[in-house]
Design a protein around this motif. Structure first.
Motif, PDB file in Angstrom:
ATOM      1  N   THR A  47       0.838  -1.199   0.000  1.00 62.06           N
ATOM      2  CA  THR A  47       0.000   0.000   0.000  1.00 62.06           C
ATOM      3  C   THR A  47       0.870   1.245   0.000  1.00 62.06           C
ATOM      4  O   THR A  47       2.097   1.189   0.114  1.00 62.06           O
ATOM      5  CB  THR A  47      -0.907   0.037   1.242  1.00 62.06           C
ATOM      6  N   GLU A  48       0.224   2.402  -0.103  1.00 60.63           N
ATOM      7  CA  GLU A  48       0.942   3.661   0.007  1.00 60.63           C
ATOM      8  C   GLU A  48       1.600   3.783   1.381  1.00 60.63           C
ATOM      9  O   GLU A  48       2.655   4.416   1.526  1.00 60.63           O
ATOM     10  CB  GLU A  48      -0.015   4.832  -0.233  1.00 60.63           C
ATOM     11  N   GLY A 294      -2.539  -2.271   8.463  1.00 59.17           N
ATOM     12  CA  GLY A 294      -3.261  -1.282   7.676  1.00 59.17           C
ATOM     13  C   GLY A 294      -4.627  -0.981   8.237  1.00 59.17           C
ATOM     14  O   GLY A 294      -4.819  -0.902   9.457  1.00 59.17           O
TER      15      GLY A 294
END
Length: 500
Positions: A47-48, A294
């Motif tokens: 992910t970012e 996350g």
């Protein structure tokens, strides 16, 4: 021995006088607040949040004077991962006693299934209770091949030599099990396991350790299923603890259809090196995992991000500050610093590094893993995960005496031996430890594991206890000094021993 301790003390005292100021709570908190902020989105691989985390770590190490040691001269080594997310499943169970059959009801909320591929199914597959998934390979194959195996997650008692869950599940798959259903034992663990199982779960690409269908089932539902089949779940578990246990066929057959979302992607380990004057004398490795879960809560909830402040922004903050100090000290051996991905889903980044290491593993004289260090108000008492497993116990104890630290001799911390990245190296015969004051107070550790651990509440707030973490960080600087110097630690690496 007295001379040795005095000599080590003199070496360390000289180093302390020449170095920068000791690592403080404020040093560590600054990194934790950044890495565990909502901006980093819980540091989930792929992910970012990963991009921000690995870039932050590499930037900090570069500013500290560490040089990149990843692929093609970069800071990063790619790790190929596959996420599997359950979409839906249908399961129908039939009790068959050889003469009559009857359908069995099962609570769909207490059974979660996913497949190795996007669509998977099995028809009229007999269930078999495989206990812990151990036993003779040939006998196991005869028992479970072509069947749906039910296995227990938790190892029996306090047996440290017992194979970890990953190996036991792989054992059943290698024996030909069509599917593996794992029993999750208590309410708290079931809730957390179910929440994680319903989200994307990473494995190494091409790992070959997945049955066609895998899943988890609560203890309550397993007991109910056994009762409806005329069996006693507690009795089966007791049988599984016996040395002569053999898998038990169950009078239950299953029809299952599963849909799973499959996502292939690349994550990254971050690897740096502090070059030594005599790299031929071996190397020292410090590591910790940067990843967390996350967004781990459903849409609509007020707080959805598992920030992972203690687990393991705290360990990464330790590695950053330790690297800053060690980069300023002349030493003989190379020192490698490794931040791993996907520890939370099976020590995957560490396993990927061990398969394709930046330094030959047999050159490592010692490995130290930093994980979940922010739980103690001070670091006077330290627990040593890995104590009693290698020949370095005496060395660690001598360093502890020199640093004014006391080692917890109960060895309770070894219960976590297989649950941390260091185990990947230890099982390859490399002296490896996780040394932390956070695991020296069992009551405080248990409270964390039952509360903030893997939860949205693991945040960089006022409840962080960083006194012990600062002491632990300074102790890791001492470990680096000692083992990177041939004057204080003259023993050869494994490869050099073999050559001689």
């Amino acid at each position: 021995m007295v001379f040795r301790l005095v000599f080590v003390w003199l070496c360390f005292s000289f180093s302390h006088s020449a170095d920068a100021a000791p690592i403080t709570e404020a040093d560590l908190r600054g990194h934790i607040e950044i890495l565990a902020s909502d901006e980093f989105e819980g540091r989930k691989p792929g992910t970012e949040g990963e991009n921000k985390a690995v870039n932050y770590i590499a930037t900090q190490w570069r500013e500290a004077g560490v040089v990149p040691a990843g692929e093609n001269g970069s800071w990063y080594t790619p790790v190929q991962l596959v996420d599997r997310t359950p979409v839906k499943h249908d399961i129908s169970l039939v009790h068959y006693d050889g003469q009559r059959s009857k359908k069995l009801r099962i609570d769909s909320k207490e059974v979660i299934l996913r497949g190795a591929m996007q669509s998977a199914s099995m028809s009229d597959a007999q269930m078999i209770f495989a206990g812990y998934g151990t036993g003779n390979a040939a006998a196991l194959r005869q028992a479970v091949s072509g069947k749906l195996a039910i296995m227990l997650l938790e190892a029996p008692g306090e047996r440290e030599d017992f194979p970890d869950y990953r190996k036991r599940k792989a054992n059943l798959i290698a024996a030909g099990a069509l599917g593996v259903l794992t029993v999750i034992d208590d309410k708290t663990r079931w809730r957390r396991s179910a929440r994680r199982y319903l989200t994307a779960s990473a494995t190494l690409a091409g790992e070959g350790e997945h049955a066609s269908i895998e899943g988890i089932i609560s203890t309550k539902q397993f007991a109910k299923l056994m009762r409806k089949s005329g069996l006693n779940a507690d009795g089966l578990v007791a049988m599984a603890r016996l040395d002569d246990f053999e898998p038990q066929p169950l009078p239950v057959h299953a029809d299952i259809d599963v849909e799973t979302r499959i996502h292939d992607y690349v994550s990254h380990n971050v690897i740096g090196k502090i070059p030594g004057k005599h790299p031929e004398s071996g190397a020292v490795l410090f590591l910790g995992h940067w990843d967390h879960f996350g967004e781990c809560r459903a849409e609509g909830e007020a707080d959805r991000i598992c920030n992972g402040a203690v687990d393991n922004a705290s360990g990464i903050s330790l590695l950053i500050e330790v690297a800053k100090r060690l980069a300023r000290i002349p030493h003989d051996r190379d020192i490698y610093i490794l931040a791993t991905t996907a520890e939370e889903t099976g020590l995957l980044g560490a396993r990927a590094f061990a398969e394709h290491p930046a330094v030959s593993l047999d050159k490592l004289v010692a490995v130290f893993n930093a994980d979940t260090v922010a739980l103690a108000p001070d670091g006077k008492l330290i627990a040593v995960v890995g104590r009693g497993k290698t020949e370095l116990d005496e060395e660690i104890e001598n360093i502890a005496k020199t640093e004014g630290r006391e080692i917890d001799k109960t060895d309770k911390a070894n219960a976590f031996l297989k649950r941390q990245d260091g185990f990947v190296f230890l099982e390859r015969g490399i002296p490896t430890f996780m040394i932390t004051s956070a695991f020296s107070d069992q009551q405080r550790l248990d409270a964390y594991l039952a509360g903030r651990y893997h939860d949205v509440s693991d945040e960089a707030d006022g409840e962080l206890l960083l006194g012990g973490a600062a002491d632990d960080a300074n102790f890791h600087v001492a470990l680096g000094r000692y083992f990177a110097s041939t004057a204080t630690y003259s023993k050869k690496a494994t490869s050099d021993k073999q050559a001689n």
